[in-house]
Enzyme design. Sequence first.
Site, PDB file in Angstrom:
ATOM      1  N   GLU A 171       0.842  -1.200   0.000  1.00 42.23           N
ATOM      2  CA  GLU A 171       0.000   0.000   0.000  1.00 42.23           C
ATOM      3  C   GLU A 171       0.875   1.248   0.000  1.00 42.23           C
ATOM      4  OE1 GLU A 171      -2.729  -0.032   3.318  1.00 42.23           O
ATOM      5  OE2 GLU A 171      -3.767   1.767   2.623  1.00 42.23           O
ATOM      6  N   ASN A 192     -12.471  -1.334  -0.449  1.00 37.06           N
ATOM      7  CA  ASN A 192     -11.678  -1.949   0.621  1.00 37.06           C
ATOM      8  C   ASN A 192     -12.282  -1.561   1.960  1.00 37.06           C
ATOM      9  OD1 ASN A 192      -9.090  -2.992   1.997  1.00 37.06           O
ATOM     10  ND2 ASN A 192      -9.218  -0.864   2.713  1.00 37.06           N
ATOM     11  N   GLU A 193     -12.478  -2.533   2.824  1.00 35.43           N
ATOM     12  CA  GLU A 193     -13.036  -2.274   4.157  1.00 35.43           C
ATOM     13  C   GLU A 193     -14.153  -1.226   4.045  1.00 35.43           C
ATOM     14  OE1 GLU A 193      -9.981  -1.808   7.197  1.00 35.43           O
ATOM     15  OE2 GLU A 193      -9.312  -3.861   6.861  1.00 35.43           O
ATOM     16  N   TYR A 202      -6.292  -9.288  11.452  1.00 34.48           N
ATOM     17  CA  TYR A 202      -4.964  -8.972  11.973  1.00 34.48           C
ATOM     18  C   TYR A 202      -4.782  -9.596  13.345  1.00 34.48           C
ATOM     19  CZ  TYR A 202      -4.045  -5.654   8.211  1.00 34.48           C
ATOM     20  OH  TYR A 202      -3.811  -5.093   6.979  1.00 34.48           O
ATOM     21  N   GLU A 243      -5.813  -9.308   3.584  1.00 32.76           N
ATOM     22  CA  GLU A 243      -4.997  -8.621   4.590  1.00 32.76           C
ATOM     23  C   GLU A 243      -4.921  -9.519   5.814  1.00 32.76           C
ATOM     24  OE1 GLU A 243      -5.753  -4.465   5.448  1.00 32.76           O
ATOM     25  OE2 GLU A 243      -6.316  -4.096   3.364  1.00 32.76           O
ATOM     26  N   GLN A 246       2.363  -6.170   5.432  1.00 30.92           N
ATOM     27  CA  GLN A 246       2.513  -5.829   4.039  1.00 30.92           C
ATOM     28  C   GLN A 246       3.914  -6.226   3.595  1.00 30.92           C
ATOM     29  OE1 GLN A 246       1.247  -1.848   3.046  1.00 30.92           O
ATOM     30  NE2 GLN A 246      -0.656  -2.012   4.192  1.00 30.92           N
TER      31      GLN A 246
HETATM   32  O1  AHR Z   1      -2.760  -2.658   6.273  1.00 30.41           O
HETATM   33  C1  AHR Z   1      -3.063  -1.457   6.910  1.00 30.41           C
HETATM   34  C2  AHR Z   1      -4.536  -1.122   6.854  1.00 30.41           C
HETATM   35  O2  AHR Z   1      -5.268  -2.059   7.569  1.00 30.41           O
HETATM   36  C3  AHR Z   1      -5.183  -1.153   5.496  1.00 30.41           C
HETATM   37  O3  AHR Z   1      -4.988   0.012   4.785  1.00 30.41           O
HETATM   38  C4  AHR Z   1      -6.629  -1.327   5.820  1.00 30.41           C
HETATM   39  O4  AHR Z   1      -7.347  -1.977   4.811  1.00 30.41           O
HETATM   40  C5  AHR Z   1      -6.608  -2.100   7.125  1.00 30.41           C
HETATM   41  O5  AHR Z   1      -7.415  -1.549   8.083  1.00 30.41           O
END
Ligand code: AHR
Length: 490
Positions: free
Chosen positions: A25, A172-173, A239, A295, A344
Site C-alpha cells: 500500500e 476496501n473495508e 490482523y 490482509e 505488508q
Molecule cells: O494494512 C493497513 C490497513 O489495515 C489497510 O490500509 C486497511 O485496509 C486495514 O485496516
Amino acid sequence: MSKLKINSKKTKSIINRNIYGHFSEHLGRCIYDGLFVGESSFIPNENGMRTDVVQALKSLKIPVLRWPGGCFADEYHWRDGIGPKQDRKRMVNTNWGGVVEDNSFGTHEFFELCDQLGCEPYININLGSGTVREMSEWIEYMTFDGVSPLSQLRVENGREEPWHLKYLGIGNESWGCGGNMRPERYADEFRKYQSFAKSFGHSKLYKIACGAGDDDYNWTDKVMEIAGKHMDAITLHHYTVVGDWGNKGSATKFTSKEYYAAVKEALKMETLISTHAKMMDKHDPKRRIGLIVDEWGAWHNVEPGTNPGFLYQQNTMRDAIVAAATLNIFNAYSDRVVMANVAQTVNVLQAVILTEGNKMVLTPTYHVFDLYKYHQDASLAECWVETQEVGEDEARIPNLSVSASIDLNDELHITLANLSHDTASSIDCEILGKNCDSLSARILSGKMSDYNDFDSSNSIVPVDFSDFCRTGMGVEFEIPACSVMLIAVK
Ligand code: AHR
C-alpha cells in the site's frame, strides 16, 4: 512423543499459489523506499525498482501483489499517477501520516514492478470516494486492446500493449475506512460498479467484493445474499493484535503470555475461515465463489521514534510462528481460500523485508515464506498431528501446527511448526506412500523475541537439519521450541 501421520497418496485440494501473495500500500515506506526508489537513486535499481528487494521477492516466488491499498485505495485517483512525473498531482495521504504523496509511483510503475517480479497484479479500485466512470476508464486505460482515447493516452505515456489484469478488488473495508457502509448499501454499490467493470482483450476480470473484518459474519451473509451472483470472490481481513488497538504492545519486547496471546489470535483464522465459508455456502452451495484473505498478519506498536502513521514494526520469531501457523491454516482450507495477501510486503506491519537506506533485512517471516514456497500449486496431502496444550492462563494453544503437500514432481513437503516457545517436542512421523531415504530438511528457530536487524541481518536464517532417526514407517526427531521446519521427501 507426538505422532505425526502423513498419507502422501491421499491428496485433497490444490493449494493455490496465490495463498502466498502479498499486499503493498501507499503507506509509510512500503512503496517509497521499500519497493521504489526512483531511477536517479543511489540505491541500485531497475527502472526505479530496488534491485535487492525485487531479487529477494522473486526468490520467494511471489505470485500476486495487491495495490494501491488498503484504506489508501479508496482515496486514490489513478489519473493523478500517470504522465510526466513532474506534472503529477500531489495529494495528502490522509490515512497514513498525513504526508504528501507525489504520485511518482502509479499505474505504469506498478505494472513494471509486477513484470520484474513475475507476479500477477491485483488492483483494488476506489469505490469509497471515486466514481463508476473513474473505475471503468482506469480498466479501459490498462487493458483495452483497440484504439480509444484512453488506450491512446496509455500509448502516449509509453505503453503500447495493454497490460494483463485479472484481479480487480472493488472497494476496501467498505464497512470502515472505505465508506462506513452497511452491508446492504455496499452490496448494491458492488452490483453497480461490477456492471461497468468490463473485460477487454485477454484480460478476463476476476471481480472481488469487499468482505468482512474478523467475525462480522452478518456482512458476509448480506453481501453474499444481495451480490453473490455478480462476484468471483469475497475477502476477509484478520490482523493478529494483542491488547487493544490503542496499545498493541511492542513488536520485540513481550512476555511469554503475550507471545501465546498473539499465536492464539492468529489461530483464530481457522474459525473465521470456516464460519465465513459456511455463510458463503448458504448462498453459493456449489462453491463457485472463492474466499480471499487479502490482509492478514501481526500488528504491533510501531518502533519507538518512527512515525506512528507509518506502521513500521520489527519482526521476531513470534511473527514467524504466526506466519507458519496461519499459512498451514490457509493450506488446510485451500478448497475455499484462493488467495491471501500478507500485510505488508516491505517496511509495514508484518513485513517480509525491512529497508534502511541501501540496506535490506530479510525478516523471520520472509524465511517462513521461503520454506513454504514449495506448497504453491501443490496438492494438499492428508496429515494429522497429535498436540498438547501449551500457554499461559487464558492464552492456551495446541503446541504443533502442520501441513503437507505433493508437488508436480511427486515430491512431498511437510511444514511443521513448534508453537511452544520454550519446550521442544519429540515427533514420531509416519509417512505413507513414500520412502524416507531421500528425506532432507531445513529449520528456522530461535528465541521468541529474536529478530534480524541492520547490523545483524543473518541472526535468524534457516539451516539444514538432519537429526532424524529412521523407523519402520518413517522417522523420529525432535523439533526445537519456537521453530519452523520444512521436510522434503522425493
Ligand atoms: O494494512 C493497513 C490497513 O489495515 C489497510 O490500509 C486497511 O485496509 C486495514 O485496516
